[in-house]
Design a protein around this motif. Structure first.
Motif, PDB file in Angstrom:
ATOM      1  N   ALA A  17       8.194  16.212 -24.014  1.00 22.77           N
ATOM      2  CA  ALA A  17       8.639  16.646 -22.553  1.00 22.77           C
ATOM      3  C   ALA A  17       8.839  17.314 -22.242  1.00 22.77           C
ATOM      4  O   ALA A  17       8.748  19.066 -21.499  1.00 22.77           O
ATOM      5  CB  ALA A  17       8.769  15.480 -21.496  1.00 22.77           C
ATOM      6  N   LEU A  18      10.261  18.101 -22.732  1.00 22.51           N
ATOM      7  CA  LEU A  18      10.978  18.998 -23.221  1.00 22.51           C
ATOM      8  C   LEU A  18      10.749  20.595 -23.739  1.00 22.51           C
ATOM      9  O   LEU A  18      10.259  21.720 -23.863  1.00 22.51           O
ATOM     10  CB  LEU A  18      12.527  18.668 -23.822  1.00 22.51           C
ATOM     11  N   LYS A  20       6.822  21.006 -23.968  1.00 22.15           N
ATOM     12  CA  LYS A  20       6.130  21.208 -23.233  1.00 22.15           C
ATOM     13  C   LYS A  20       6.550  22.271 -21.970  1.00 22.15           C
ATOM     14  O   LYS A  20       6.498  23.098 -21.785  1.00 22.15           O
ATOM     15  CB  LYS A  20       5.558  20.434 -22.576  1.00 22.15           C
ATOM     16  N   LYS A  21       7.947  21.966 -21.682  1.00 22.47           N
ATOM     17  CA  LYS A  21       8.621  22.841 -20.420  1.00 22.47           C
ATOM     18  C   LYS A  21       9.651  23.508 -21.293  1.00 22.47           C
ATOM     19  O   LYS A  21       9.126  25.230 -20.353  1.00 22.47           O
ATOM     20  CB  LYS A  21       9.609  21.985 -20.140  1.00 22.47           C
ATOM     21  N   LEU A  22       9.424  24.376 -22.664  1.00 21.20           N
ATOM     22  CA  LEU A  22      10.435  24.852 -23.355  1.00 21.20           C
ATOM     23  C   LEU A  22       9.198  26.047 -23.559  1.00 21.20           C
ATOM     24  O   LEU A  22       9.467  27.470 -23.321  1.00 21.20           O
ATOM     25  CB  LEU A  22      11.123  24.298 -24.736  1.00 21.20           C
ATOM     26  N   LYS A  23       8.085  25.522 -23.785  1.00 23.91           N
ATOM     27  CA  LYS A  23       6.869  26.578 -24.204  1.00 23.91           C
ATOM     28  C   LYS A  23       6.471  27.160 -22.993  1.00 23.91           C
ATOM     29  O   LYS A  23       6.257  28.490 -22.511  1.00 23.91           O
ATOM     30  CB  LYS A  23       5.685  25.412 -24.478  1.00 23.91           C
ATOM     31  N   LYS A  24       6.398  26.654 -21.825  1.00 21.69           N
ATOM     32  CA  LYS A  24       6.241  26.828 -19.759  1.00 21.69           C
ATOM     33  C   LYS A  24       6.869  27.853 -19.930  1.00 21.69           C
ATOM     34  O   LYS A  24       6.514  29.578 -19.534  1.00 21.69           O
ATOM     35  CB  LYS A  24       6.386  26.029 -19.147  1.00 21.69           C
ATOM     36  N   VAL A  25       8.288  27.479 -20.078  1.00 22.53           N
ATOM     37  CA  VAL A  25       8.932  28.876 -20.317  1.00 22.53           C
ATOM     38  C   VAL A  25       9.387  30.483 -20.878  1.00 22.53           C
ATOM     39  O   VAL A  25       9.617  31.721 -20.649  1.00 22.53           O
ATOM     40  CB  VAL A  25      10.894  28.252 -20.690  1.00 22.53           C
ATOM     41  N   SER A  28       6.456  32.193 -19.921  1.00 24.41           N
ATOM     42  CA  SER A  28       6.820  33.018 -18.757  1.00 24.41           C
ATOM     43  C   SER A  28       6.947  34.019 -18.430  1.00 24.41           C
ATOM     44  O   SER A  28       7.578  34.833 -17.908  1.00 24.41           O
ATOM     45  CB  SER A  28       7.246  32.302 -17.689  1.00 24.41           C
TER      46      SER A  28
END
Length: 208
Positions: A17-18, A20-25, A28
């Motif tokens: 999950a972390l 996935k969030k890091l990749k999204k950031v 962006s």
């Protein structure tokens, strides 16, 4: 013997999950840009992260970005800032980001010797904020009469009668630090003060 569990452990789930969030950031903060020299699409930092720094006038990136997007879809060969200030882009005035804000909202970068003017300490006895340079209480800066008069003389204001729109009780710079602060801020505040004076002058004429 009991068969070992084949599903992911709770730690593995949290790590996934972390990631996935890091990749999204990371995505962006990047933007795909066509590089004409090689005819390929490359990844670069989003303009919001650097455009203000490259701007010679240091206008806010949040204001510049919408004009940047218009520049990207234009057919111009001009550099962005040339297009914006002197090229075809200078004719564009976006309603949600009016050009007057581009002229008035700028980031002020202080030179090393100017930083002492704005350094604040907390008085250990009273708990109040004081300016480190002279120990006077912290107050919000305001356009000062002394600097306003000099701005008129320097041609930053069109007519001296615009001084009439200033409050009669506008404080004067009384300390060396206040005078230096006024000298730093007045070039940036000049245009917004000029606009306010013009509006006040026009309002007086319509009400007369």
């Amino acid at each position: 013997a009991t068969a070992a569990a084949t599903g992911p452990t709770p730690d593995q789930v949290r790590i996934a999950a972390l990631e996935k969030k890091l990749k999204k950031v990371m995505l962006s903060s990047q933007e795909r840009v066509i590089w004409p020299a090689i005819g390929q699409e490359v990844l670069g930092l989003a303009p919001r992260l650097w455009i203000e720094v490259l701007d010679p006038r240091h206008r806010y990136a949040t204001l510049l970005y919408d004009y940047w997007r218009r520049w990207e879809i234009s057919d111009t060969r001009d550099h962005f800032f040339n297009w914006l200030d002197t090229g075809m882009g200078s004719l564009i005035d976006l309603p949600h980001v009016p050009r007057r804000l581009l002229d008035e909202w700028q980031v002020v970068y202080l030179r090393r010797e100017q930083q002492d003017l704005f350094r604040v300490l907390i008085d250990p006895e009273t708990g109040r904020f004081v300016w480190e340079l002279d120990g006077t209480p912290v107050t919000m800066p305001a356009p000062l009469q002394r600097s306003f008069s000099r701005a008129v003389d320097n041609g930053e204001f069109p007519q001296k009668e615009h001084a009439d729109c200033l409050p009669a009780d506008l404080p004067l710079a009384t300390t060396p630090r206040e005078r230096e602060v006024a000298d730093v801020l007045m070039p940036v505040l000049g245009k917004s003060c000029r606009r306010d004076c013009l509006l006040a002058s026009a309002r007086k004429k319509t009400e007369a």
